[in-house]
Write a protein that holds these residues in place. Structure first.
Motif, short mmCIF file in Angstrom:
data_model
loop_
_atom_site.label_atom_id
_atom_site.label_comp_id
_atom_site.label_asym_id
_atom_site.label_seq_id
_atom_site.Cartn_x
_atom_site.Cartn_y
_atom_site.Cartn_z
N HIS A 99 0.79 -1.24 0.00
CA HIS A 99 0.00 0.00 0.00
C HIS A 99 0.82 1.30 0.00
N LYS A 100 2.14 1.21 -0.01
CA LYS A 100 2.94 2.44 0.11
C LYS A 100 2.68 3.41 -1.04
N ASN A 101 2.36 2.89 -2.23
CA ASN A 101 2.09 3.78 -3.36
C ASN A 101 0.70 4.41 -3.31
N GLU A 102 -0.11 3.99 -2.34
CA GLU A 102 -1.45 4.56 -2.17
C GLU A 102 -1.46 5.63 -1.09
N LEU A 103 -0.30 5.91 -0.51
CA LEU A 103 -0.18 6.94 0.52
C LEU A 103 -0.17 8.32 -0.14
N LYS A 104 -0.94 9.25 0.40
CA LYS A 104 -0.97 10.61 -0.14
C LYS A 104 0.36 11.32 0.13
N ASN A 105 0.61 12.37 -0.62
CA ASN A 105 1.77 13.22 -0.34
C ASN A 105 1.69 13.73 1.09
N ASN A 106 2.80 13.70 1.79
CA ASN A 106 2.86 14.11 3.20
C ASN A 106 2.09 13.17 4.11
N GLY A 107 1.77 11.97 3.61
CA GLY A 107 1.10 10.97 4.45
C GLY A 107 2.07 10.37 5.46
N THR A 108 1.52 9.61 6.42
CA THR A 108 2.30 9.04 7.52
C THR A 108 2.14 7.53 7.57
N ILE A 109 3.26 6.83 7.78
CA ILE A 109 3.22 5.39 8.01
C ILE A 109 3.61 5.11 9.46
N ILE A 110 2.77 4.37 10.18
CA ILE A 110 3.11 3.92 11.54
C ILE A 110 3.57 2.47 11.40
N ASP A 111 4.86 2.25 11.63
CA ASP A 111 5.50 0.97 11.34
C ASP A 111 5.49 0.07 12.58
N PHE A 112 5.10 -1.17 12.41
CA PHE A 112 5.02 -2.15 13.50
C PHE A 112 6.39 -2.42 14.14
N LYS A 113 7.47 -2.20 13.40
CA LYS A 113 8.79 -2.59 13.87
C LYS A 113 9.18 -1.90 15.18
N ARG A 114 8.65 -0.72 15.41
CA ARG A 114 8.95 0.02 16.63
C ARG A 114 8.34 -0.66 17.87
N PHE A 115 7.34 -1.53 17.66
CA PHE A 115 6.59 -2.07 18.80
C PHE A 115 6.52 -3.60 18.79
N GLU A 116 7.44 -4.24 18.09
CA GLU A 116 7.39 -5.71 17.97
C GLU A 116 7.46 -6.42 19.31
N ASN A 117 8.11 -5.83 20.29
CA ASN A 117 8.27 -6.45 21.60
C ASN A 117 6.97 -6.49 22.39
N GLU A 118 5.93 -5.82 21.90
CA GLU A 118 4.66 -5.79 22.63
C GLU A 118 3.84 -7.07 22.43
N GLY A 119 4.30 -7.96 21.57
CA GLY A 119 3.63 -9.25 21.40
C GLY A 119 2.17 -9.11 21.00
N ARG A 120 1.29 -9.75 21.77
CA ARG A 120 -0.13 -9.72 21.43
C ARG A 120 -0.75 -8.33 21.57
N ASN A 121 -0.05 -7.43 22.25
CA ASN A 121 -0.55 -6.06 22.41
C ASN A 121 0.02 -5.11 21.35
N LEU A 122 0.59 -5.68 20.29
CA LEU A 122 1.10 -4.84 19.20
C LEU A 122 0.01 -3.94 18.65
N ASN A 123 -1.19 -4.48 18.48
CA ASN A 123 -2.26 -3.68 17.87
C ASN A 123 -2.67 -2.50 18.75
N VAL A 124 -2.71 -2.68 20.08
CA VAL A 124 -3.10 -1.56 20.93
C VAL A 124 -1.98 -0.52 21.01
N ALA A 125 -0.73 -0.95 20.87
CA ALA A 125 0.38 0.02 20.82
C ALA A 125 0.25 0.89 19.57
N LEU A 126 -0.06 0.25 18.45
CA LEU A 126 -0.26 1.01 17.20
C LEU A 126 -1.48 1.92 17.30
N ALA A 127 -2.53 1.45 17.98
CA ALA A 127 -3.71 2.30 18.18
C ALA A 127 -3.35 3.53 19.01
#
Length: 517
Positions: free
Chosen positions: A80-108
């Motif tokens: 989906h990176k080519n569908e991002l608007k100009n000046n759009g933001t990507i929140i990358d999971f790699k910053r929160f991989e250690n959160e395990g099953r709570n990865l999704n709430v960290a991203l939220a």
């Protein structure tokens, strides 16, 4: 203000939970949201995503380009990176991989921070729903990133519903006694939700197949129960003999038909409006029926109630026609449903009187016959019943007209295309909110069909405007029905048909409408 956010990952990673957290928090703040779910027919793995649209005004669709991408895995960024608007933001999971099953709430948490929502609102919501451990993870996400927007509290009082929940509410408001359904996407949502609302007067049951479902439904209806059966297209095919049985026995029955792309197994977890023809004609012989296609969850609630009312009043068949997009997408609204219609039995009940019902032709007392005069008489009575149904339907909204009634051009659509058409027309020239060049005629009752449709088409043609048909199917099934009932053919060049098993996106539909001059 309008933002489109894609949340993607593998099935089983908690994608829906991220959307739900954001939607629920923003609803409390008075924002409208629309959540589209795109997933493969897999229990785990693959690539799935939600697109969540946020707005301070009514919204009922998403766009094809995104302001923010929330990635729970690497593939989401890759796809989906080519569908991002100009000046759009990507929140990358790699910053929160250690959160395990709570990865999704960290991203939220990170997403809420970007939107500029107060941290206390977030943590209170997470604690109540997921517990203290999840709060720590969501705080890590929140604290990691900076704010990009500032969503202030709005005055609107928002409720979030799916089309499935609307159908459930409409059935319960009608005092349903029994719901029967063999699980089949996307009808299963209604089965699951109703199963959680059983009481001493209402039960759900999963029979061995769809043939059993419709025949058991007719048996229960014979005893005086208010019954609805539910299925998708392939299951509806199996039910059609039972529908003919209903036509002859005159036992009231409501059928919930949630379309998905066909023929055959088709694309089971995606969407199309390609079951209109079979809803109108499924079953052999000629007998009365009503086919209603709501366009949002509140209409699902209202029109399901109407379907039960008409079925019981005339001892006839009512079909509620939906699809995956309407059934499973999450819509927000500040409108309350219409007043509930009381649904009363209108027939003799076994145990109190002698009652005869079968699939054979019969006289008015239910006695089987092969007499030619009685056969003709009963066929005439069924036709007369349909004429009475048509008169009764005029008490309800068979169509809705949006925008300036004197606008030059007329858009026609039905079912789940409703909300994206409204969004596209406002994006063109504020046709719905203000006075623009387009009006939108939403067809709610497909059988019987309103006479007002012909009036509006002729009015537009006389003024030199364009009549534009919008449908999620290959052949324009509503257009064909309009031609059959009115004699008016909408030109091929004025038809916008999408049949790739995905719904219309508002920005793409806007461009397609503007191409028609």
């Amino acid at each position: 203000m309008k933002l489109n956010i894609l949340i993607g990952g593998k099935a089983g990673q908690g994608i829906n939970s991220v959307s739900e957290i954001i939607s629920e928090i923003l609803a409390k703040l008075g924002y409208f949201t629309f959540n589209y779910r795109d997933y493969q027919s897999l229990i785990r793995g693959g690539h799935s995503f939600n697109v969540l649209c946020i707005s301070d005004e009514r919204v009922g669709s998403v766009e094809s380009k995104f302001d923010i991408i929330v990635a729970l895995d690497e593939k989401t960024i890759e796809v989906h990176k080519n569908e991002l608007k100009n000046n759009g933001t990507i929140i990358d999971f790699k910053r929160f991989e250690n959160e395990g099953r709570n990865l999704n709430v960290a991203l939220a948490g990170a997403l809420i921070k970007i939107l500029g929502v107060d941290k206390k609102i977030l943590t209170e919501h997470i604690k109540k729903r997921y517990g203290e451990e999840a709060v720590k993870s969501t705080e890590k996400g929140f604290d990691f990133i900076g704010s990009k927007f500032k969503l202030e509290k709005q005055k609107s009082k928002i409720v979030i519903k799916t089309g499935s929940s609307g159908v459930c509410n409409g059935a319960l408001n009608s005092d349903i006694n029994l719901y029967l359904g063999y699980p089949m996407t996307p009808a299963t949502g209604v089965l699951h939700e109703l199963a959680g609302k059983e009481n001493e007067n209402f039960k759900t049951f999963i029979p061995e197949n769809e043939i059993a479902a419709v025949n058991q439904g007719l048996g229960a209806s014979f005893t005086g129960s208010k019954v609805m059966v539910g299925t998708a297209g392939g299951g509806f095919d199996l039910m059609t003999e039972g529908l003919s049985f209903q036509g002859m026995s005159e036992l009231p029955l409501v059928v919930y038909l949630a379309s998905r792309p066909g023929p055959g197994t088709g694309v089971p977890t995606y969407t199309m409006q390609d079951d209109l023809d079979v809803a109108l004609h499924g079953g052999h012989g000629e007998f009365p029926r009503v086919v209603i296609a709501p366009g949002d969850p509140i209409e699902c609630e209202e029109k399901t109630n109407e379907a039960f009312y008409l079925s019981q009043k005339f001892n006839s068949l009512s079909i509620i026609l939906s699809d995956k997009h309407l059934a499973e997408s999450e819509f927000s609204s500040d409108r309350k449903p219409n007043k509930i219609i009381s649904v009363k039995l209108n027939r003799k009940i076994p145990g109190k009187e002698i009652v005869k019902s079968s699939s054979y032709e019969h006289d008015e007392k239910g006695n089987t016959t092969e007499n030619s005069e009685i056969t003709k008489k009963m066929a005439d009575l069924r036709l007369k019943k349909y004429e009475e149904i048509k008169k009764e339907c005029k008490k309800f909204q068979m169509i809705k007209l949006y925008g300036n009634k004197n606008a030059k051009n007329l858009i026609i659509g039905w079912g789940s295309t409703k909300t994206v058409i409204l969004d596209a027309l406002d994006a063109i020239d504020d046709s719905i909110k203000k006075i623009g060049n387009y009006k939108f005629l939403q067809v709610l009752y497909l059988k019987p069909l309103s006479d007002e449709i012909k009036t509006e088409i002729e009015k537009t043609m006389k003024a030199g405007g364009k009549v534009i048909l919008i449908e999620n199917n290959v052949t324009g099934q509503l257009g064909r029905l309009i031609r059959e009932k009115t004699g008016i053919k909408i030109p091929i060049e004025n038809r916008i048909l999408k049949y790739d098993s995905r719904p219309f996106f508002a920005d793409e539909l806007k461009e397609e409408i503007l191409k028609i001059r």
